[in-house]
Design an enzyme around this catalytic site. Structure first.
Site, short mmCIF file in Angstrom:
data_model
loop_
_atom_site.label_atom_id
_atom_site.label_comp_id
_atom_site.label_asym_id
_atom_site.label_seq_id
_atom_site.Cartn_x
_atom_site.Cartn_y
_atom_site.Cartn_z
N GLU A 64 -9.45 3.56 2.06
CA GLU A 64 -8.76 3.51 0.67
C GLU A 64 -7.59 2.60 0.45
O GLU A 64 -7.56 2.17 -0.71
CB GLU A 64 -8.13 4.93 0.23
N ASP B 95 -2.73 10.27 3.14
CA ASP B 95 -4.14 9.91 3.38
C ASP B 95 -4.91 11.04 4.23
O ASP B 95 -4.67 11.01 5.35
CB ASP B 95 -4.27 8.55 4.16
N ASP C 142 -12.16 6.79 3.55
CA ASP C 142 -10.80 6.55 4.32
C ASP C 142 -10.38 5.30 4.22
O ASP C 142 -9.39 4.90 4.62
CB ASP C 142 -10.94 7.37 5.50
N LYS D 215 -10.27 13.16 7.42
CA LYS D 215 -9.93 12.64 8.61
C LYS D 215 -10.02 14.01 9.55
O LYS D 215 -9.68 15.11 9.11
CB LYS D 215 -8.37 11.98 8.71
N ASP E 53 1.48 6.59 5.33
CA ASP E 53 0.58 5.54 4.78
C ASP E 53 1.13 4.83 3.64
O ASP E 53 0.37 4.24 2.89
CB ASP E 53 -0.72 6.38 4.46
N ARG F 186 -7.28 -0.74 1.33
CA ARG F 186 -7.69 -1.83 0.65
C ARG F 186 -8.31 -1.96 -0.70
O ARG F 186 -8.34 -2.92 -1.65
CB ARG F 186 -9.10 -2.58 1.48
N LYS G 203 0.79 -1.32 0.04
CA LYS G 203 0.03 -0.14 0.11
C LYS G 203 0.86 1.25 -0.01
O LYS G 203 1.61 1.48 0.96
CB LYS G 203 -0.80 0.14 1.33
N1 BES Z 1 -4.49 4.82 6.69
C1 BES Z 1 -5.33 4.55 7.60
C2 BES Z 1 -4.93 3.60 8.75
C3 BES Z 1 -3.90 4.17 9.78
C4 BES Z 1 -4.39 4.67 10.91
C5 BES Z 1 -2.71 3.89 9.62
C6 BES Z 1 -3.53 4.98 12.01
C7 BES Z 1 -1.65 4.22 10.43
C8 BES Z 1 -2.23 4.73 11.72
C9 BES Z 1 -6.53 3.93 6.91
O1 BES Z 1 -6.65 4.36 5.41
C10 BES Z 1 -7.83 4.16 7.60
O2 BES Z 1 -7.94 5.47 7.42
N2 BES Z 1 -8.54 3.36 7.62
C11 BES Z 1 -9.75 3.63 8.61
C12 BES Z 1 -10.62 2.61 8.00
C13 BES Z 1 -12.09 2.84 8.47
C14 BES Z 1 -12.69 4.06 7.70
C15 BES Z 1 -12.86 1.69 8.05
C16 BES Z 1 -9.64 3.49 10.03
O3 BES Z 1 -8.84 2.72 10.24
O4 BES Z 1 -10.17 4.34 10.51
ZN ZN Z 2 -4.65 4.92 4.66
ZN ZN Z 3 -7.62 6.30 5.02
#
Ligand code: BES
Ligand code: ZN
Ligand code: ZN
Length: 513
Positions: free
Chosen positions: A364, A285, A362, A292, A303, A366, A280
């Site tokens: 993204e 992000d 968010d 966010k 990220d 996956r 990834k």
């Molecule tokens: N890049 C983030 C995940 C992340 C969180 C990485 C903290 C490093 C530290 C990812 O893209 C994300 O935002 N995931 C969301 C998914 C949710 C919207 C289902 C999350 O984990 O909140």
């Molecule tokens: Zn991310």
């Molecule tokens: Zn994200």
């Protein structure tokens, strides 16, 4: 850093600083420490005797003491480095010990130093270190990782780098010399790959765009002599990578699909495994339209740590030359809110043909990985591994110490876990069995890109990826909690960790060393 392996007597070695390791022989948790040097009897033991008796130095992991002008030694300074309790001694503690030595030397303006190879034969219980080869490798890795500081963007930067490091091992059996040399060389290869990954993760989002990530990967591959193709938007359209494109299209920065290929010299058998490393690479992000909160958003430059892990792994694989074909697919984009950005409620068709309802922009990572995993299969990969800073939920579940490990295949998972003893990295398995499939069921499309509720968010994400791995043996690493070291440690700089490079390399080698 010019790192050398020298066979000889550490007491007679002329150096501004000689580091030696010590352990605490006391077993009980609250017992008075009994520090002991990992050195044979002689001048080194004598030089440290008074200090060890004083009780001032406990040999705790990461603890150091510097003795100036030590009697009977050619070194200007003797640095004692604690490795903690003898019963907890491990390869990883050796790695951390070597790192602690280098990081102790740096602010003291020492430019040249030596580390004495630990000798445990004089201890109660005799020889206990894992193997000379792996110990040499771990020491070199620890020292090289410790050398980096992330001050490249500071104008008041002080150059505290170590120019030269010598690992001193006693003249042993010829067989042991060969082992030590091999471990030493592998340590150099693996640590420089991990440092390369760390340097990519350290870069801010305005510097390291997907295009720049592609260029850095290409330059690395050119130097290492492996193939690298960097594609962008047109290729995503051509391959019908609508999931990847959905994420990419809201940014002014074009995406990069980076494909690195390592082919062994002797062509493997037609049915030999082909490894697919999928990363990834979100260079920033924001969350997109599901934006966010501002607090902590600056962290989202990391990220792309999964991509960095795969680029780093290829850096090492190109030099270690395992007897298997390895293809890395990095999906890099910036996740931005914009008039052209994808929206919650959109439905996209992934390259595999599966339709995806976007519930949260968010989630993204996956989406880009879905197309990356499928693409890797079309390139002939028979075994897949992906690494991604995928979910905050994984950080909640496992904290900052273990990354999440998910797999659809027991044998593949076991191979991966076996490599952790060598890599010293920590991963913990979480489930992604089919009974969790409900989490990602959509009313209007094949699947949706979030779980139906916030419970088990790391598992929902893994279930989503599993749809695209299909029947191909696959391991998924959720490194969100481990890609950035939040705490200052004595053995490594705070910041980008380069997590997973070592474990991924070990996993590939476990099939083909
Ligand atoms: N890049 C983030 C995940 C992340 C969180 C990485 C903290 C490093 C530290 C990812 O893209 C994300 O935002 N995931 C969301 C998914 C949710 C919207 C289902 C999350 O984990 O909140
Ligand atoms: Zn991310
Ligand atoms: Zn994200």
């Amino acid at each position: 850093m010019d790192t050398k392996l020298f066979f000889g007597d550490a007491t007679a070695f002329e150096t501004p600083m000689l580091a030696v390791f010590a352990v605490d022989l006391a077993e009980a948790k609250d017992a008075e420490p009994i520090p002991a040097l990992l050195m044979p009897p002689g001048a080194l033991q004598d030089a440290a005797a008074a200090l060890l008796e004083s009780g001032e130095f406990k040999a705790a992991l990461g603890e150091i003491v510097v003795l100036h002008a030590p009697a009977g030694l050619k070194a200007e300074r003797l640095l004692l480095v604690g490795l903690g309790k003898l019963k907890d001694l491990s390869l990883d503690r050796m790695r951390k010990g070597a790192g602690t030595a280098v990081r102790a030397a740096k602010p003291r303006k020492v430019r040249s130093m030596a580390i004495a190879f630990p000798d445990t034969s004089a201890l109660p219980g005799g020889q206990i270190e894992p193997s000379a080869m792996l110990t040499a490798r771990a020491l070199v890795e620890g020292a090289e990782l410790a050398q980096l500081d992330w001050d490249t963007y500071r104008s008041d930067r002080k150059d505290c780098s170590i120019d030269s490091l010598t690992l001193i091992a006693s003249e042993a059996e010829p067989a042991a010399i060969g082992d030590l040399q091999r471990g030493f060389e592998e340590g150099l290869i693996v640590s420089s790959a991990q440092n390369f990954a760390r340097s990519l993760v350290n870069e801010p989002g305005n510097v390291l765009t997907p295009t720049v990530l592609g260029a850095r990967a290409k330059a690395m591959c050119d130097e290492a002599g492996i193939k690298c193709e960097v594609y962008s938007s047109d290729k995503l359209q051509e391959l019908k990578m609508e999931a990847f494109w959905a994420v990419a299209k809201g940014s002014a920065q074009p995406p990069a699909l980076i494909v690195m290929t390592y082919e062994p010299k002797t062509a493997p058998a037609a049915d030999a495994p082909v490894f697919g490393l999928v990363g990834k690479g979100i260079t920033f992000d924001t969350g997109g339209i599901s934006i966010k909160p501002a607090d902590g958003m600056e962290k989202m430059k990391y990220d792309m740590a999964g991509a960095a892990a795969m680029i780093g792994a290829m850096h090492a694989i190109a030099r270690l030359k395992p007897a298997a074909k390895v293809i890395a697919v990095v999906c890099s984009a910036e996740n931005m809110p914009d008039g052209k950005a994808f929206k919650p409620g959109d439905v996209v068709t992934a390259m595999s043909g599966k339709t995806i309802e976007i519930v949260n922009t968010d989630a993204e990572g996956r989406l880009v990985l879905a197309d990356g995993l499928h693409y890797a299969k079309t390139l002939g990969c028979t075994h897949l591994i992906d690494a991604a800073t995928l979910t905050g939920a994984c950080v909640v579940a496992l904290g900052l110490l273990n990354f999440g490990v998910f797999s659809n295949d027991e044998a593949t998972w076991e191979k991966f876990m076996d490599g952790l003893t060598v890599s010293g990295e920590k991963g913990w398995r979480l489930p992604c069995t089919d009974d969790y499939r409900d989490h990602i069921k959509s009313e209007i499309a094949d699947i949706m890109n979030t779980g139906k509720n916030r419970y088990g968010g790391a598992i929902s994400a893994a279930m989503f990826l599993k749809e695209f791995a299909g029947d191909t043996p696959w391991v998924h690493l959720d490194i969100a909690g481990c890609a950035w070291d939040e705490e200052k440690k004595p053995w490594i700089a705070y910041g980008p960790s380069g997590i997973a490079v070592r474990s991924i390399v070990e996993w590939v080698r476990s099939y083909s060393a």
